[in-house]
Design a protein around this motif. Structure first.
Motif, PDB file in Angstrom:
ATOM      1  N   ASP A 238     -30.387 -30.675 101.532  1.00 38.98           N
ATOM      2  CA  ASP A 238     -30.530 -32.066 102.245  1.00 38.98           C
ATOM      3  C   ASP A 238     -30.406 -33.477 101.144  1.00 38.98           C
ATOM      4  OD1 ASP A 238     -33.056 -31.171 100.978  1.00 38.98           O
ATOM      5  OD2 ASP A 238     -34.016 -32.889 102.095  1.00 38.98           O
ATOM      6  N   VAL A 239     -30.470 -33.324  99.752  1.00 37.50           N
ATOM      7  CA  VAL A 239     -30.167 -34.201  98.921  1.00 37.50           C
ATOM      8  C   VAL A 239     -29.166 -34.045  97.992  1.00 37.50           C
ATOM      9  CG1 VAL A 239     -32.699 -35.018  99.002  1.00 37.50           C
ATOM     10  CG2 VAL A 239     -32.049 -33.253  97.598  1.00 37.50           C
ATOM     11  N   ARG A 240     -28.166 -33.040  98.429  1.00 41.64           N
ATOM     12  CA  ARG A 240     -26.769 -32.928  97.758  1.00 41.64           C
ATOM     13  C   ARG A 240     -26.247 -34.608  97.593  1.00 41.64           C
ATOM     14  NH1 ARG A 240     -22.768 -29.308  96.843  1.00 41.64           N
ATOM     15  NH2 ARG A 240     -23.726 -27.870  98.060  1.00 41.64           N
ATOM     16  N   PHE A 241     -25.970 -34.895  96.095  1.00 43.85           N
ATOM     17  CA  PHE A 241     -25.678 -36.299  96.044  1.00 43.85           C
ATOM     18  C   PHE A 241     -24.370 -36.535  95.191  1.00 43.85           C
ATOM     19  CE2 PHE A 241     -28.426 -35.380  92.482  1.00 43.85           C
ATOM     20  CZ  PHE A 241     -27.880 -36.004  91.456  1.00 43.85           C
ATOM     21  N   ARG A 242     -23.778 -37.679  95.542  1.00 43.89           N
ATOM     22  CA  ARG A 242     -22.698 -37.878  94.549  1.00 43.89           C
ATOM     23  C   ARG A 242     -23.220 -38.389  93.109  1.00 43.89           C
ATOM     24  NH1 ARG A 242     -19.500 -42.600  98.532  1.00 43.89           N
ATOM     25  NH2 ARG A 242     -19.315 -41.283 100.353  1.00 43.89           N
TER      26      ARG A 242
ATOM     27  N   CYS B  67     -26.700 -39.578  99.183  1.00 44.11           N
ATOM     28  CA  CYS B  67     -26.667 -38.126  99.621  1.00 44.11           C
ATOM     29  C   CYS B  67     -25.245 -38.043 100.718  1.00 44.11           C
ATOM     30  CB  CYS B  67     -27.913 -37.672 100.080  1.00 44.11           C
ATOM     31  SG  CYS B  67     -29.174 -37.810  99.071  1.00 44.11           S
ATOM     32  N   SER B  68     -24.655 -36.862 100.560  1.00 43.99           N
ATOM     33  CA  SER B  68     -23.583 -36.782 101.105  1.00 43.99           C
ATOM     34  C   SER B  68     -23.268 -35.053 101.098  1.00 43.99           C
ATOM     35  CB  SER B  68     -22.323 -37.395 100.819  1.00 43.99           C
ATOM     36  OG  SER B  68     -21.267 -37.197 101.571  1.00 43.99           O
ATOM     37  N   ASP B  69     -22.732 -34.754 102.183  1.00 42.66           N
ATOM     38  CA  ASP B  69     -22.107 -33.170 102.163  1.00 42.66           C
ATOM     39  C   ASP B  69     -21.453 -32.771 101.200  1.00 42.66           C
ATOM     40  OD1 ASP B  69     -23.846 -32.535 104.201  1.00 42.66           O
ATOM     41  OD2 ASP B  69     -22.639 -32.739 105.839  1.00 42.66           O
ATOM     42  N   ASP B  70     -20.246 -34.257 100.959  1.00 42.54           N
ATOM     43  CA  ASP B  70     -19.364 -33.779  99.797  1.00 42.54           C
ATOM     44  C   ASP B  70     -19.789 -33.910  98.403  1.00 42.54           C
ATOM     45  OD1 ASP B  70     -19.437 -36.540  99.924  1.00 42.54           O
ATOM     46  OD2 ASP B  70     -17.267 -36.806 100.584  1.00 42.54           O
ATOM     47  N   GLY B  71     -21.278 -34.200  98.228  1.00 36.76           N
ATOM     48  CA  GLY B  71     -21.450 -34.596  96.981  1.00 36.76           C
ATOM     49  C   GLY B  71     -21.298 -33.581  96.006  1.00 36.76           C
TER      50      GLY B  71
ATOM     51  N   LEU C  61     -26.136 -30.806  93.109  1.00 41.85           N
ATOM     52  CA  LEU C  61     -26.942 -30.358  94.097  1.00 41.85           C
ATOM     53  C   LEU C  61     -28.347 -29.955  93.397  1.00 41.85           C
ATOM     54  CD1 LEU C  61     -27.876 -29.214  96.669  1.00 41.85           C
ATOM     55  CD2 LEU C  61     -26.833 -27.014  96.234  1.00 41.85           C
ATOM     56  N   PRO C  62     -29.552 -30.744  93.503  1.00 38.50           N
ATOM     57  CA  PRO C  62     -30.730 -30.483  92.849  1.00 38.50           C
ATOM     58  C   PRO C  62     -31.319 -29.000  93.460  1.00 38.50           C
ATOM     59  CG  PRO C  62     -30.883 -32.700  93.934  1.00 38.50           C
ATOM     60  CD  PRO C  62     -29.582 -31.980  94.397  1.00 38.50           C
ATOM     61  N   GLU C  63     -32.162 -28.250  92.584  1.00 37.98           N
ATOM     62  CA  GLU C  63     -32.797 -27.368  93.039  1.00 37.98           C
ATOM     63  C   GLU C  63     -34.259 -27.424  92.851  1.00 37.98           C
ATOM     64  OE1 GLU C  63     -30.656 -23.412  92.012  1.00 37.98           O
ATOM     65  OE2 GLU C  63     -29.482 -24.685  90.693  1.00 37.98           O
ATOM     66  N   GLY C  64     -34.733 -26.544  93.611  1.00 33.79           N
ATOM     67  CA  GLY C  64     -36.393 -26.218  93.400  1.00 33.79           C
ATOM     68  C   GLY C  64     -36.627 -24.798  93.181  1.00 33.79           C
ATOM     69  N   ARG C  65     -37.839 -24.546  93.034  1.00 35.78           N
ATOM     70  CA  ARG C  65     -38.101 -23.160  92.969  1.00 35.78           C
ATOM     71  C   ARG C  65     -37.658 -22.339  93.970  1.00 35.78           C
ATOM     72  NH1 ARG C  65     -42.333 -19.743  94.229  1.00 35.78           N
ATOM     73  NH2 ARG C  65     -43.577 -21.537  95.253  1.00 35.78           N
TER      74      ARG C  65
ATOM     75  N   ARG D  69     -31.974 -37.329  87.414  1.00 34.44           N
ATOM     76  CA  ARG D  69     -33.221 -36.749  86.913  1.00 34.44           C
ATOM     77  C   ARG D  69     -33.684 -35.739  87.895  1.00 34.44           C
ATOM     78  NH1 ARG D  69     -35.678 -41.596  83.625  1.00 34.44           N
ATOM     79  NH2 ARG D  69     -34.718 -41.096  81.547  1.00 34.44           N
ATOM     80  N   MET D  70     -33.095 -35.568  89.040  1.00 39.19           N
ATOM     81  CA  MET D  70     -33.481 -34.642  90.053  1.00 39.19           C
ATOM     82  C   MET D  70     -32.849 -33.364  89.906  1.00 39.19           C
ATOM     83  SD  MET D  70     -33.558 -36.408  93.936  1.00 39.19           S
ATOM     84  CE  MET D  70     -31.675 -36.658  94.047  1.00 39.19           C
ATOM     85  N   LEU D  71     -31.928 -33.215  88.764  1.00 43.35           N
ATOM     86  CA  LEU D  71     -31.151 -32.315  88.259  1.00 43.35           C
ATOM     87  C   LEU D  71     -31.824 -31.280  87.421  1.00 43.35           C
ATOM     88  CD1 LEU D  71     -27.601 -33.595  88.201  1.00 43.35           C
ATOM     89  CD2 LEU D  71     -28.545 -32.297  90.152  1.00 43.35           C
ATOM     90  N   ASP D  72     -31.648 -30.058  87.417  1.00 42.56           N
ATOM     91  CA  ASP D  72     -32.161 -29.402  86.261  1.00 42.56           C
ATOM     92  C   ASP D  72     -33.745 -29.333  86.052  1.00 42.56           C
ATOM     93  OD1 ASP D  72     -29.665 -28.722  85.474  1.00 42.56           O
ATOM     94  OD2 ASP D  72     -29.168 -30.660  84.292  1.00 42.56           O
ATOM     95  N   PHE D  73     -34.368 -29.434  87.113  1.00 40.04           N
ATOM     96  CA  PHE D  73     -35.887 -29.301  87.054  1.00 40.04           C
ATOM     97  C   PHE D  73     -36.454 -30.450  86.227  1.00 40.04           C
ATOM     98  CE2 PHE D  73     -34.023 -25.310  88.346  1.00 40.04           C
ATOM     99  CZ  PHE D  73     -34.776 -24.955  89.286  1.00 40.04           C
TER     100      PHE D  73
END
Length: 697
Positions: free
Chosen positions: A633-637, A616-620, A623-627, A341-345
């Motif tokens: 930093d919170v790219r996740f698997r 969270c990991s660089d290979d996740g 990728l959540p987005e904000g405005r 639920r961090m995805l798609d705002f």
């Protein structure tokens, strides 16, 4: 339109007085163990914990003729009585507007995965009985004029199965069950801290024989630590979850649970990687979840830095004022943090943003006298500009008032009264809050009757690992009621003979007493306070809603090192009466090591983000987005679908852990009972001899 509820009704649902305990029963005898003269009490069963689940088990056993006693660190002082839930999630077949069936409810309960399918069905089919019996005892669940129970939607619930007596629902449950327990004459030993599960035998013949506990009131010259012995062939662990595991927590103070005690006894646990986090006020003041109408009235959320400057930080995460306001509202029934639920705002961006503000040293507030500030460059807040689901809800509720406090006063005046009881007037001042740990979804692995892997030991409520990854809000209360009854039925149906267990108390208690003596070391560098600080900081900083593989591994290594030092050096206490706390913090340190070990194993096997935590990991791949752009930093698997069909179990072997993965137990939805064929098994008690999955995994 106003909902004018008389003040005396609000008071009755907010100030819930608990019954007074009668004089305690005495102990049967005394026995000398390792130079200590211990009081001994023999009975059929000891229930550890006096919350809603434990009292249900005790009441149902007493009704069936079981000689049961309850031991409690603080009667009426646990999670269900003091913080707890404001709702219970139940079967909805008796409502005219929303059809339901037990199988559908079971699917909803287990939808998050990593949950046994038969357990979910048991909780569903038992929910109606749990609700009806609580109503019989006097729980004032609301009804419509035709007798249907009023329902509403809660988190992970798309049907609307929740019902509520107001913010004190779980306390009211404890109250009516406590009154019934006292009416039936169940002995309750207050200020009694369970320390060690006692056992006898080896291998498959090993079983429980009782409980070693500490009672300061039993301290004497020949019993310096106030140790007491409860001798019984069965125990029910019902002391809740490990609430002291986290610094940032909504648990009431001193909620340790019994998970560490179970681990020390070699009992298998499951799903201890799974927990729940969400927005709430902290335990330093009045700990309470800010779900439901607190956020559905859409208050203004902001932070304040060290210089006193306000920051309207949610405007950096959402693209429009309408999107921001609608997602604040959705925290009402999407309260727990969920990585997806961090995805798609979506709504968990709110949790992430709040957690980041707190980590930056800012204090976060909810102001009910202001509507949300507009997103920079967008139109101001308006009740006429909300997402359709939000607008429809507020319109149906008649919540069109200008300010959040007026909407709250209309929709749920009890929410205001509750904080006033704790000297916080949210109608006059902002409310400080944060993202906190709220629930352990894992725990002792149990079968369909609540039995653990150690014969004689059962677990119910939050002590039992029955909840899977996610669960509908309020279903944990229902699970405790259902499995409290199930465990009681099984114990009553399988006790051997009429006499309590009468083995050798010295043989079973001797090693436990020696372990307590060995733990207490005045020369240790580890005090109770130091162990607490180390455990809680590590868990909150490294094993909260945002995790990294390296951070979890470092937490595991530090937890393992701390446990090694405690085994070697013990814990320093200020006075003998603190021995119970020393044991509890040794057990919390052990639980911390177990949780981080299991979570590290899950991540190492490729496990992704689910439930309470984002891995969270660089290979996740997510990728959540904000405005203002991607939140790198919170790219996740993402969670792997196959992980939903299995559970990670753990048990202590020596000073280490044995980890296994087992598939969820299945439930055949096509199987049907047949009266004439199945009735004899009930009549003879053969239903209690089913394997039930007690020893698997």
């Amino acid at each position: 339109m106003t909902n004018a509820v008389p003040q005396e009704i609000l008071d009755a649902l907010t100030d819930v007085d608990m019954p007074r305990l009668p004089p305690e029963a005495g102990f049967d005898d005394t026995v000398e163990v390792g130079g200590h003269r211990l009081p001994v009490l023999s009975c059929d069963c000891v229930v550890v914990g006096s919350g809603a689940a434990g009292l249900r088990a005790a009441v149902e056993m007493k009704r069936r003729g079981v000689d049961v006693v309850v031991v409690s660190q603080s009667a009426w002082g646990g999670t269900s009585a003091c913080s707890g839930s404001d709702k219970q999630t139940l079967h909805t077949a008796n409502t005219a507007d929303r059809g339901d069936d037990y199988k559908a409810m079971a699917r909803a309960i287990r939808a998050g995965g990593a949950m046994d399918e038969d357990t979910a069905y048991i909780e569903a089919v038992g929910s109606g009985r749990a609700m009806a019996s609580l109503q019989y005892l006097g729980l004032p669940l609301p009804q419509d004029r035709l007798g249907g129970t009023l329902r509403y939607q809660t988190d992970h619930d798309e049907v609307g199965r929740a019902t509520s007596c107001g913010p004190r629902t779980s306390r009211l449950m404890v109250k009516v069950l406590a009154e019934e327990a006292l009416r039936l004459g169940v002995p309750i030993f207050n200020h009694t801290t369970g320390l060690t599960i006692l056992t006898e035998g080896e291998g498959e013949a090993r079983r429980a024989t009782g409980l070693l506990a500490a009672r300061p009131k039993n301290r004497s010259e020949d019993n310096l630590f106030g140790l007491v012995l409860f001798q019984a062939p069965t125990l029910v662990l019902a002391a809740g979850g490990p609430g002291e595991l986290y610094r940032d927590s909504v648990f009431p103070n001193s909620c340790f649970g019994s998970l560490g005690m179970a681990l020390e006894a070699g009992i298998t646990v499951t799903n201890i990687t799974e927990a729940q986090f969400g927005i709430s006020t902290r335990r330093e003041g009045f700990p309470w979840n800010l779900s439901g109408t607190y956020v559905q009235v859409i208050p203004h959320v902001y932070s304040v830095d060290a210089d006193g400057v306000e920051h309207h930080f949610l405007g950096d995460y959402y693209r429009t004022t309408q999107e921001l306001a609608s997602n604040i509202f959705r925290k009402g029934y999407q309260w727990p943090f969920h990585a997806s639920r961090m995805l798609d705002f979506q709504s968990s961006l709110v949790d992430l943003a709040i957690a980041r503000e707190t980590q930056a040293g800012r204090r976060v507030y909810m102001d009910f006298n202001r509507n949300p500030e507009p997103v920079p460059g967008d139109m101001p807040f308006s009740l006429d500009r909300l997402d359709d689901d939000v607008a429809a809800y507020l319109e149906t509720a008649g919540a069109g008032q200008a300010l959040p406090i007026d909407r709250l006063r209309h929709m749920n005046p009890l929410a205001i009264e509750l904080y006033r009881r704790y000297k916080v007037d949210i109608a006059a001042e902002p409310l400080e809050f944060s993202v906190n740990n709220q629930h352990m979804n894992g725990g002792v692995k149990v079968d369909i009757w609540g039995r653990s892997s150690l014969p004689g030991v059962y677990a119910v409520g939050e002590a039992a690992g029955t909840h899977g990854v996610t669960r509908p809000g309020g279903s944990a209360l229902n699970a405790g009621q259902v499995f409290g009854t199930r465990a009681a039925e099984h114990i009553a149906g399988t006790l051997d003979g009429d006499a309590p267990y009468s083995g050798d108390p010295v043989a079973s208690a001797g090693p436990a007493v020696a372990a307590v003596e060995a733990l207490v070391n005045p020369a240790s560098s580890h005090s109770v306070r130091a162990v607490r600080a180390a455990v809680q900081a590590r868990m909150s900083d490294r094993v909260g809603i945002i995790c990294t593989p390296d951070g979890v591994r470092a937490a595991r290594d530090a937890a393992r090192a701390l446990m090694g030092e405690i085994r070697r050096d013990g814990i320093k206490i200020a006075r003998p009466s603190e021995v119970g706390r020393a044991v509890q913090w040794r057990q919390m340190a052990l639980v911390s090591e177990a949780v981080t070990t299991a979570l590290d194993h899950y991540i190492e096997q490729g496990g992704g983000s689910r439930g309470a935590r984002a891995i969270c990991s660089d290979d996740g791949d997510a990728l959540p987005e904000g405005r203002l752009g991607p939140l790198t930093d919170v790219r996740f698997r993402s969670e792997r679908t196959e992980d939903q069909s299995e559970q990670i179990t753990l048990r202590m072997v020596g000073d280490g852990f044995e980890l296994r993965t087992r598939p969820n137990r299945a439930f055949d939805e096509e199987a049907k009972s047949f009266f004439e064929r199945d009735w004899p098994a009930w009549l003879t008690g053969a239903i209690h001899s089913d394997p039930g999955g007690a020893g698997d995994g």
